[in-house]
Design a protein around this motif. Sequence first.
Motif, mmCIF file in Angstrom:
data_model
loop_
_atom_site.group_PDB
_atom_site.id
_atom_site.type_symbol
_atom_site.label_atom_id
_atom_site.label_comp_id
_atom_site.label_asym_id
_atom_site.label_seq_id
_atom_site.Cartn_x
_atom_site.Cartn_y
_atom_site.Cartn_z
ATOM 1 N N THR A 1 81.193 47.554 9.935
ATOM 2 C CA THR A 1 82.507 47.000 10.252
ATOM 3 C C THR A 1 82.465 46.250 11.579
ATOM 4 O O THR A 1 83.119 45.222 11.758
ATOM 5 N N ARG A 2 81.653 46.744 12.494
ATOM 6 C CA ARG A 2 81.536 46.119 13.814
ATOM 7 C C ARG A 2 80.665 44.873 13.792
ATOM 8 O O ARG A 2 80.610 44.136 14.775
ATOM 9 N N LEU A 3 79.947 44.670 12.677
ATOM 10 C CA LEU A 3 79.006 43.551 12.596
ATOM 11 C C LEU A 3 79.390 42.558 11.499
ATOM 12 O O LEU A 3 78.541 41.817 11.006
ATOM 13 N N SER A 4 80.638 42.544 11.109
ATOM 14 C CA SER A 4 81.047 41.727 9.961
ATOM 15 C C SER A 4 80.743 40.245 10.167
ATOM 16 O O SER A 4 80.317 39.551 9.235
ATOM 17 N N GLU A 5 80.939 39.726 11.370
ATOM 18 C CA GLU A 5 80.675 38.312 11.619
ATOM 19 C C GLU A 5 79.180 38.004 11.513
ATOM 20 O O GLU A 5 78.784 36.936 11.043
ATOM 21 N N VAL A 6 78.352 38.948 11.945
ATOM 22 C CA VAL A 6 76.905 38.755 11.857
ATOM 23 C C VAL A 6 76.474 38.714 10.403
ATOM 24 O O VAL A 6 75.669 37.864 9.991
ATOM 25 N N GLY B 1 80.504 48.176 25.059
ATOM 26 C CA GLY B 1 80.701 47.908 23.637
ATOM 27 C C GLY B 1 81.176 46.488 23.401
ATOM 28 O O GLY B 1 81.978 45.948 24.169
ATOM 29 N N LYS B 2 80.687 45.889 22.319
ATOM 30 C CA LYS B 2 81.076 44.514 22.004
ATOM 31 C C LYS B 2 82.564 44.380 21.740
ATOM 32 O O LYS B 2 83.143 43.307 21.910
ATOM 33 N N HIS B 3 83.185 45.485 21.321
ATOM 34 C CA HIS B 3 84.601 45.422 20.967
ATOM 35 C C HIS B 3 85.474 46.217 21.940
ATOM 36 O O HIS B 3 86.616 46.545 21.618
ATOM 37 N N SER B 4 84.928 46.544 23.100
ATOM 38 C CA SER B 4 85.697 47.309 24.077
ATOM 39 C C SER B 4 86.685 46.414 24.815
ATOM 40 O O SER B 4 86.510 45.192 24.903
ATOM 41 N N SER C 1 76.469 47.029 21.182
ATOM 42 C CA SER C 1 76.709 46.980 22.627
ATOM 43 C C SER C 1 76.047 45.747 23.218
ATOM 44 O O SER C 1 75.259 45.050 22.555
ATOM 45 N N LEU C 2 76.359 45.484 24.473
ATOM 46 C CA LEU C 2 75.902 44.277 25.150
ATOM 47 C C LEU C 2 75.126 44.634 26.415
ATOM 48 O O LEU C 2 75.407 45.649 27.067
ATOM 49 N N ALA C 3 74.179 43.780 26.772
ATOM 50 C CA ALA C 3 73.541 43.880 28.080
ATOM 51 C C ALA C 3 74.388 43.085 29.067
ATOM 52 O O ALA C 3 75.000 42.076 28.705
ATOM 53 N N TYR C 4 74.419 43.548 30.306
ATOM 54 C CA TYR C 4 75.274 42.877 31.289
ATOM 55 C C TYR C 4 74.714 43.075 32.685
ATOM 56 O O TYR C 4 73.843 43.931 32.924
ATOM 57 N N GLU C 5 75.208 42.281 33.606
ATOM 58 C CA GLU C 5 74.874 42.418 35.020
ATOM 59 C C GLU C 5 76.172 42.620 35.785
ATOM 60 O O GLU C 5 77.078 41.781 35.738
ATOM 61 N N SER C 6 76.236 43.724 36.498
ATOM 62 C CA SER C 6 77.435 44.056 37.261
ATOM 63 C C SER C 6 77.484 43.234 38.550
ATOM 64 O O SER C 6 76.450 42.865 39.108
#
Length: 621
Positions: free
Chosen positions: A245-250, A519-522, A546-551
Amino acid sequence: MDSKILRSLLVFVPQWIPLNPHFSLCQLAGHLRGEGHDVLVEDLNIGFYRHVLTPEYLTYSMAKAENVHEYLNEKLAMGVARGERGEKACFESARFLEIDRYLEGRMEEYHHLLMALPDAISVFDERERFYRPFELVKAFIAVDKALEVVSLPYFPARIKFNDFFTPLFPLTMQGLINFTTDKDENLFYRFLSREATRLLGLEARLIGISINSPTQLFPGLTLASMLMKRKPPGTFLALGGNYFTRLSEVLSAHREFFTLFADAVVLGEGERPLCKLIDELEKSHGAPLLSAVPSLVYIDGEEPRATPRGAPLSLNELHMQDLVGLPMGDYFVPDPVISVQSSKGCYWQKCTFCDTDFGITPDVKAPDRLMAEVRLLRHRFGITHFEFIDESILPQYMEEFSKRLLAEKLDIAWFSNGRTEEAFTEGRLRLFRESGLLMILWGVESGCRRIMDLVNKGVHFDKRLEILRRSAAAGIWNFAYIFFGFPTETEAEAAETISLIRDHTDIIHSYGRSIFTLGKHSKLREKSMLRGLIHVIHDDMELSTSLAYESTSGMAPLDIMKVAEICKYACAEKYGEPLWMYLRYREVLFLYLRHCGLPFLLSHTLTGEERQAVQREAFMP
């Protein structure tokens, strides 16, 4: 059963912690059966663990590891001579060294494990031995060591009792394709190939595979690819579960997914779409009319097509979950803990870090309906231990439920999540405990006021401890969820969380720590840059949730891991290494609370001699 009725097969795949049947499997089977459908269920996750945790499989794994060691010894020598470099060579070197270390230094341990493993596994099956702490702790260590051997030929991939990871294959479509077709690197391939043949022998017209976590993705789609290749004409394979459900676009962007892994993917809650899909399969002699099925993604011509998302059934419309067909005696606990649900979605829904409500239509089950389900599970299946999987339950609802439990004298034990809000009064908490509530998993999150403001938890920062005191006074075990690494969190702020636990061990009986993930949908993803918390977001793993990020400031990733380790040892010192630290899993802790009582858990520790024995057993060079 009428032979004309279409047979459906629901499959739960590895990897998931093998303590109890998964709620989604039980609920979906119960609803479809309630609608009159012929449904078989297969829990391949528990089957996998029972298969590999045997001397026979360890012998196979060690032989494979020795063969890999011999092959890599020659290959790496030639590679060095040729000056070969690259990521693959690094992985192969690491695997060779890991196997080499084991073969050189631990074969005596391995031979002892072969002899001891059957007795260790029997501890999980025998109630009397399960509730002997030292025996259970040793059994968990034996499982750790056995799964290390199972993983050895595939290093650095690793299967654990509660996890699976494989850094060789990224969470991308190509990584997924590579893993599912690689017999040498796929830890699950041998087991699932055998199971695919057996499942097809059940002659189900519809096969549904449920995938609910990233640890199930690679093995689940390995099975799916095998079934797609081998299934006879007319057999329909559908995938479902919260993960997709979280990957429907993919999914909609990858036509090859539907040629390799599934005829269709069900998005969201599956009860209504699967019932409609079964109806279409029963009506059709050829291809079903998939456009008539809501919440479905499938190939229409040359491209993936998504049908309109249909409204899910309400909790009161669902038929009750059903355990028939599940191997209840195979789960790694002597007393099953069955999940129940009184609501969908969190009634707060504003925490910035959370995305568990994505794709969920909030709903609350009527107390009469909940009681009917508990009553059914209690009387038909003999279940006396329940875990509420609600994100959170209103204290007022818990009060109504508790009063009904007491009135009917069902004599069950239960635990749930909770929010540290003032509605958890002394009277209510005493009532909950009297009805059988033994443990509450509280979302404490952080000891820092600034971080809690950013989290937007919606509880009074200064009154949280009072709620925990009330709960402890009522005789309820308080488990605290905490995490480290929220964007911009500093080491000093993380230290406040550690102090919160260390300074209140009288009311925080146990805790679980984790590392923050974006989270990608957070809600945080949408607002993090505007609030100056994150300045770069990477989305290079299309099949990750989830996503990688830089704070923009705060701790670096390695610092966050270091703080989490500091927390582990600092709190262990303060608690004095109590028994609960060795029980590992909340379901096991809950069972011990029911069987042995809260005072026993608070006071009991392993003896010095037992701790030394555990340390010797657990030592892995």
